[in-house]
Design a protein around this motif. Structure first.
Motif: not given
Length: 227
Positions: A196-208
């Motif tokens: 679901t999240t692998k193509d989410l462009p903000t994924r890394s920032q959201q994780w941080n």
């Protein structure tokens, strides 16, 4: 299973959700309630779910994206079941598992159950030692009694995507003790993993962002895990 509500959140990828729900209902034809929350992805992604007309499945559409954590809380307010099962939409069911997951919850000393555990690397050494744990439930499929979910005030919505299940477990352990969380292993489920999240462009920032909030809340040292 008339006492169980399955909650599935999605943002886009209705194909994953359909595969998840169809495999679930194939092996569990008597589930009382399935709630699918579409988190603001829009009518093109909701239409396939609506046209599928899956029995005892309700689609809750949110106009604006708020994150999976908020969607879980939103669905829980509509749930009628005594037991809540939070299931990722990238999970395939290959056999009967729901009763096995919720059966331990009949014991009031058990608050949450899950299908597997992972190292609790995001917790400080002092917390792990105090709670006598070295692992936590994985967040892709877990169950909790509705009354305990309400008692814990649900998920912390400041954690929009990551660490919200970890935070709920931390509060569960802090309030109810070491034996409150149990694992039911080897259930017939296949987790495709981060589809679901692998193509989410903000994924890394959201994780941080979510990691930083979690660490401030629990006064932990920086996490050793990554996303």
């Amino acid at each position: 299973m008339d006492k169980t509500t399955i909650i599935i959140a999605q943002f886009g990828r209705s194909d994953l959700t359909l595969n998840c729900v169809r495999s679930l209902t194939e092996h569990h034809p008597h589930l009382a309630e399935i709630l699918i929350v579409d988190d603001g992805s829009g009518s093109p992604d909701v239409a396939p779910l609506q046209s599928a007309q899956i029995e005892r499945c309700t689609i809750l559409s949110r106009p604006v994206r708020s994150g999976v954590t908020s969607s879980w809380n939103f669905a829980a307010r509509f749930a009628r079941g005594q037991m809540l099962v939070f299931l990722n939409n990238d999970v395939i069911t290959t056999g009967l598992w729901c009763d096995s997951l919720i059966d331990p919850l009949a014991d009031n000393s058990c608050v949450m159950t899950g299908v597997e555990r992972r190292p609790a690397v995001e917790l400080s050494d002092s917390i792990r030692e105090a709670w006598k744990i070295d692992s936590l439930l994985s967040g892709w499929c877990f169950a909790i009694r509705r009354e305990f979910f309400a008692q814990l005030n649900g998920f912390d919505e400041k954690l929009q995507l990551y660490f919200s299940d970890t935070d709920l477990q931390c509060r569960c352990l802090a309030q109810f003790g070491h034996g409150a969380i149990r694992t039911v292993e080897n259930l017939p489920l296949q987790h495709l993993g981060q589809q679901t999240t692998k193509d989410l462009p903000t994924r890394s920032q959201q994780w941080n962002d979510d990691r930083n909030h979690f660490e401030r809340k629990w006064n932990c040292s920086p996490s050793k895990s990554s996303s």
